[in-house]
Design a protein around this motif. Structure first.
Motif, PDB file in Angstrom:
ATOM      1  N   LEU A 163       9.256  -0.749  -3.546  1.00 28.37           N
ATOM      2  CA  LEU A 163      10.707  -0.906  -3.461  1.00 28.37           C
ATOM      3  C   LEU A 163      11.333   0.257  -2.710  1.00 28.37           C
ATOM      4  O   LEU A 163      12.239   0.068  -1.888  1.00 28.37           O
ATOM      5  CB  LEU A 163      11.294  -0.996  -4.880  1.00 28.37           C
ATOM      6  CG  LEU A 163      11.034  -2.306  -5.634  1.00 28.37           C
ATOM      7  CD1 LEU A 163      11.480  -2.168  -7.085  1.00 28.37           C
ATOM      8  CD2 LEU A 163      11.775  -3.459  -4.965  1.00 28.37           C
ATOM      9  N   ALA A 164      10.857   1.472  -2.990  1.00 29.36           N
ATOM     10  CA  ALA A 164      11.402   2.640  -2.289  1.00 29.36           C
ATOM     11  C   ALA A 164      11.089   2.576  -0.804  1.00 29.36           C
ATOM     12  O   ALA A 164      11.931   2.898   0.039  1.00 29.36           O
ATOM     13  CB  ALA A 164      10.850   3.920  -2.901  1.00 29.36           C
ATOM     14  N   SER A 165       9.863   2.155  -0.481  1.00 29.44           N
ATOM     15  CA  SER A 165       9.483   2.115   0.930  1.00 29.44           C
ATOM     16  C   SER A 165      10.240   1.048   1.688  1.00 29.44           C
ATOM     17  O   SER A 165      10.391   1.126   2.902  1.00 29.44           O
ATOM     18  CB  SER A 165       7.971   1.875   1.053  1.00 29.44           C
ATOM     19  OG  SER A 165       7.632   0.604   0.540  1.00 29.44           O
ATOM     20  N   ASP A 223      11.313  -4.555   8.538  1.00 29.48           N
ATOM     21  CA  ASP A 223      10.565  -5.336   7.567  1.00 29.48           C
ATOM     22  C   ASP A 223       9.082  -5.006   7.621  1.00 29.48           C
ATOM     23  O   ASP A 223       8.415  -4.897   6.602  1.00 29.48           O
ATOM     24  CB  ASP A 223      10.773  -6.822   7.836  1.00 29.48           C
ATOM     25  CG  ASP A 223       9.973  -7.686   6.882  1.00 29.48           C
ATOM     26  OD1 ASP A 223       9.090  -8.404   7.358  1.00 29.48           O
ATOM     27  OD2 ASP A 223      10.241  -7.614   5.669  1.00 29.48           O
ATOM     28  N   SER A 224       8.546  -4.848   8.824  1.00 31.75           N
ATOM     29  CA  SER A 224       7.131  -4.518   8.946  1.00 31.75           C
ATOM     30  C   SER A 224       6.917  -3.008   8.941  1.00 31.75           C
ATOM     31  O   SER A 224       5.983  -2.516   8.338  1.00 31.75           O
ATOM     32  CB  SER A 224       6.554  -5.113  10.228  1.00 31.75           C
ATOM     33  OG  SER A 224       7.224  -4.589  11.350  1.00 31.75           O
ATOM     34  N   ALA A 225       7.810  -2.275   9.594  1.00 29.84           N
ATOM     35  CA  ALA A 225       7.764  -0.816   9.619  1.00 29.84           C
ATOM     36  C   ALA A 225       6.336  -0.319   9.732  1.00 29.84           C
ATOM     37  O   ALA A 225       5.909   0.544   8.982  1.00 29.84           O
ATOM     38  CB  ALA A 225       8.427  -0.249   8.362  1.00 29.84           C
ATOM     39  N   SER A 226       5.567  -0.867  10.642  1.00 29.41           N
ATOM     40  CA  SER A 226       4.152  -0.569  10.686  1.00 29.41           C
ATOM     41  C   SER A 226       3.729  -0.032  12.035  1.00 29.41           C
ATOM     42  O   SER A 226       4.511   0.024  12.971  1.00 29.41           O
ATOM     43  CB  SER A 226       3.356  -1.827  10.352  1.00 29.41           C
ATOM     44  OG  SER A 226       3.594  -2.785  11.352  1.00 29.41           O
ATOM     45  N   ALA A 273       2.793  -5.867  -1.628  1.00 30.42           N
ATOM     46  CA  ALA A 273       3.977  -6.100  -2.452  1.00 30.42           C
ATOM     47  C   ALA A 273       4.163  -7.590  -2.717  1.00 30.42           C
ATOM     48  O   ALA A 273       3.773  -8.431  -1.897  1.00 30.42           O
ATOM     49  CB  ALA A 273       5.214  -5.537  -1.760  1.00 30.42           C
ATOM     50  N   PRO A 274       4.759  -7.945  -3.861  1.00 30.04           N
ATOM     51  CA  PRO A 274       4.896  -9.360  -4.226  1.00 30.04           C
ATOM     52  C   PRO A 274       5.647 -10.193  -3.199  1.00 30.04           C
ATOM     53  O   PRO A 274       5.401 -11.395  -3.074  1.00 30.04           O
ATOM     54  CB  PRO A 274       5.644  -9.306  -5.565  1.00 30.04           C
ATOM     55  CG  PRO A 274       5.368  -7.946  -6.112  1.00 30.04           C
ATOM     56  CD  PRO A 274       5.249  -7.055  -4.927  1.00 30.04           C
ATOM     57  N   TRP A 275       6.572  -9.595  -2.476  1.00 33.25           N
ATOM     58  CA  TRP A 275       7.382 -10.366  -1.532  1.00 33.25           C
ATOM     59  C   TRP A 275       6.762 -10.402  -0.124  1.00 33.25           C
ATOM     60  O   TRP A 275       7.324 -10.991   0.785  1.00 33.25           O
ATOM     61  CB  TRP A 275       8.783  -9.759  -1.429  1.00 33.25           C
ATOM     62  CG  TRP A 275       8.775  -8.309  -1.052  1.00 33.25           C
ATOM     63  CD1 TRP A 275       8.698  -7.760   0.193  1.00 33.25           C
ATOM     64  CD2 TRP A 275       8.829  -7.209  -1.960  1.00 33.25           C
ATOM     65  NE1 TRP A 275       8.706  -6.400   0.136  1.00 33.25           N
ATOM     66  CE2 TRP A 275       8.792  -6.027  -1.188  1.00 33.25           C
ATOM     67  CE3 TRP A 275       8.915  -7.099  -3.357  1.00 33.25           C
ATOM     68  CZ2 TRP A 275       8.827  -4.756  -1.753  1.00 33.25           C
ATOM     69  CZ3 TRP A 275       8.955  -5.834  -3.920  1.00 33.25           C
ATOM     70  CH2 TRP A 275       8.907  -4.684  -3.126  1.00 33.25           C
TER      71      TRP A 275
END
Length: 334
Positions: free
Chosen positions: A24-26, A96-99, A271-273
Motif C-alpha cells: 500500500l505504501a509503495s 501503476d507499474s513503476a518498474s 499485491a492482491p490488486w
C-alpha cells in the motif's frame, strides 16, 4: 496444534499483513521510470528479418539508425512520452507499474536495454504464429541440450543439425525459429556479457499439456543464472512481475519460509490488486538472474496460472512448448 502448525499460520498472517502495508505504501511512492522502446507500427520487425542470410548472426544485430524514420513519440495519458536520440521512450506517467523493464519490437534494441542497470526484464514482442496442429505432434516432456557460443554464432547448418538431433519431432519453421532464437541469445550474451566462443548456452525444451496439470513453476522465484531467455512457440509464455518497493520484502520473507504454500508465498510477493505481466506466444522474454551483478536485482517470474488467464476469456492452445536458454560462462563454478 500450535506447536505443529499454528505458529506457521500466525507467522504467515503477520507477514502478509506487513507486506500488504508495504504494498500500500509503495502504491503511493513514485518509482523508477519505465523504459519502453516502441516502433511506429505495431508488429515491429520479425526476428526472421535478422537472420535472412547466414552472415546476420555474426555481423551483429540490425542498426536502429537505419530505421530512424519509423520511430516517433507522443503525449498520452497522465505522463509525457519522450523519445530521446537513442529511440528509447520513457513513460514517466506509468506509476501503476513503476518498474524497471523494457518492451521492444526490434532486435537491435535488446542489447541496449539489457545494458541499463535498472532494467531486469526485457520483452521483445512478436506476432504469434499458429502452430496448434504441429504442436500436437511434438514429443511431450523435457529435452536439454548444451552448446557453445561459438557454435551458435557459427555455421547455421551445424546449429540446425544439433537442434534437429536433440528435438527430432520439431521440424520446418519451428526448428528454424529455435535456431534464430539461439543465435540471437548468443549475440546478446556477446554484446552485454562479453561472451567468448567457449562459453556455454544451456537449452531446455519443455512440451506439456498444461491444461491437464503439466509441470510448471507455480511459485514466484528468481533464477540463479546470469541471463535467461524464454519464448513459447505454443501456448502462453512466462509470467513476470515489475519491480515495486514491497516486492523485495515479500521475496525475502518467501525465501526464508520454504514451507509456505505456493498461493501464500505468491500473495506475499504480488499485491492482491495486481496481475502478473503476461508474455504472449512467440514473444521473447529476457530475464536477468542473480549472477548478473550486484546492482541489478534478479527478475521475479513464474509459470502462467491458468486461473488468471481464463479471466481474459481466451482460447489458448492445449499444448504449451517453451524454449529457455541460459548463458553459462566457461569460468563459472559448477
Amino acid at each position: 496444534y500450535m506447536a505443529d502448525g499454528g505458529w506457521r499460520a500466525a507467522v504467515t498472517l503477520g507477514a502478509r499483513a506487513l507486506v500488504l502495508m508495504v504494498h500500500l505504501a509503495s502504491a503511493f511512492t513514485p518509482g523508477p521510470a519505465r523504459i519502453r522502446a516502441l516502433p511506429r507500427h505495431h508488429g515491429g520487425y520479425m526476428l526472421a528479418d535478422m537472420a535472412r542470410n547466414n552472415s546476420a548472426a555474426t555481423a551483429g544485430p540490425c542498426s536502429c539508425e537505419e530505421r530512424e524514420g519509423e520511430w516517433e513519440g507522443h503525449d498520452a495519458g497522465a505522463g509525457r512520452l519522450v523519445v530521446d536520440h537513442e529511440h528509447i521512450r520513457v513513460d514517466e506517467g506509468d506509476q501503476d507499474s513503476a518498474s524497471s523493464y523494457a518492451v521492444v519490437h526490434a532486435p537491435c534494441a535488446l542489447a541496449r536495454m539489457l545494458a541499463q542497470p535498472q532494467v531486469n526484464v526485457v520483452v521483445m514482442e512478436r506476432a504469434p504464429r499458429d502452430r496448434s496442429s504441429e504442436a500436437e505432434r511434438w514429443e511431450l516432456g523435457e529435452q536439454r541440450m548444451e552448446l557453445t557460443v561459438g557454435l551458435a554464432l557459427g555455421d547455421s547448418g551445424a546449429l540446425r543439425d544439433l537442434v534437429q538431433s536433440g528435438l527430432p519431432s520439431v521440424r520446418g519453421e519451428p526448428c528454424e525459429t529455435i535456431c534464430e532464437l539461439v543465435r540471437l541469445f548468443a549475440q546478446l550474451a556477446t554484446e552485454t556479457r562479453a561472451a567468448q566462443p567457449g562459453d556455454s548456452i544451456r537449452l531446455r525444451w519443455q512440451v506439456s499439456r498444461w491444461r491437464e496439470g503439466g509441470p510448471r513453476c507455480s511459485r514466484f522465484h528468481e533464477d540463479y543464472v546470469v541471463l535467461r531467455m524464454a519464448s513459447a512457440l505454443s501456448g502462453e509464455g512466462t509470467s513476470w512481475l515489475p519491480e515495486r518497493a514491497g516486492r523485495r520484502v515479500g521475496m525475502r520473507a518467501v525465501s526464508s519460509a520454504a514451507w509456505l504454500s505456493s498461493d501464500c508465498a505468491n500473495a506475499l510477493v504480488c499485491a492482491p490488486w495486481e496481475r502478473p505481466r503476461r508474455v504472449r506466444q512467440d514473444a521473447v522474454l529476457l530475464l536477468k538472474g542473480r549472477k548478473w551483478g550486484p546492482v541489478t536485482p534478479a527478475a521475479i517470474h513464474r509459470s502462467p496460472d491458468l486461473a488468471e488467464l481464463n479471466v481474459d476469456g481466451e482460447l489458448l492452445p492445449s499444448v504449451r512448448a517453451l524454449l529457455s536458454a541460459d548463458f553459462v560462462p566457461a569460468d563459472e563454478p559448477t
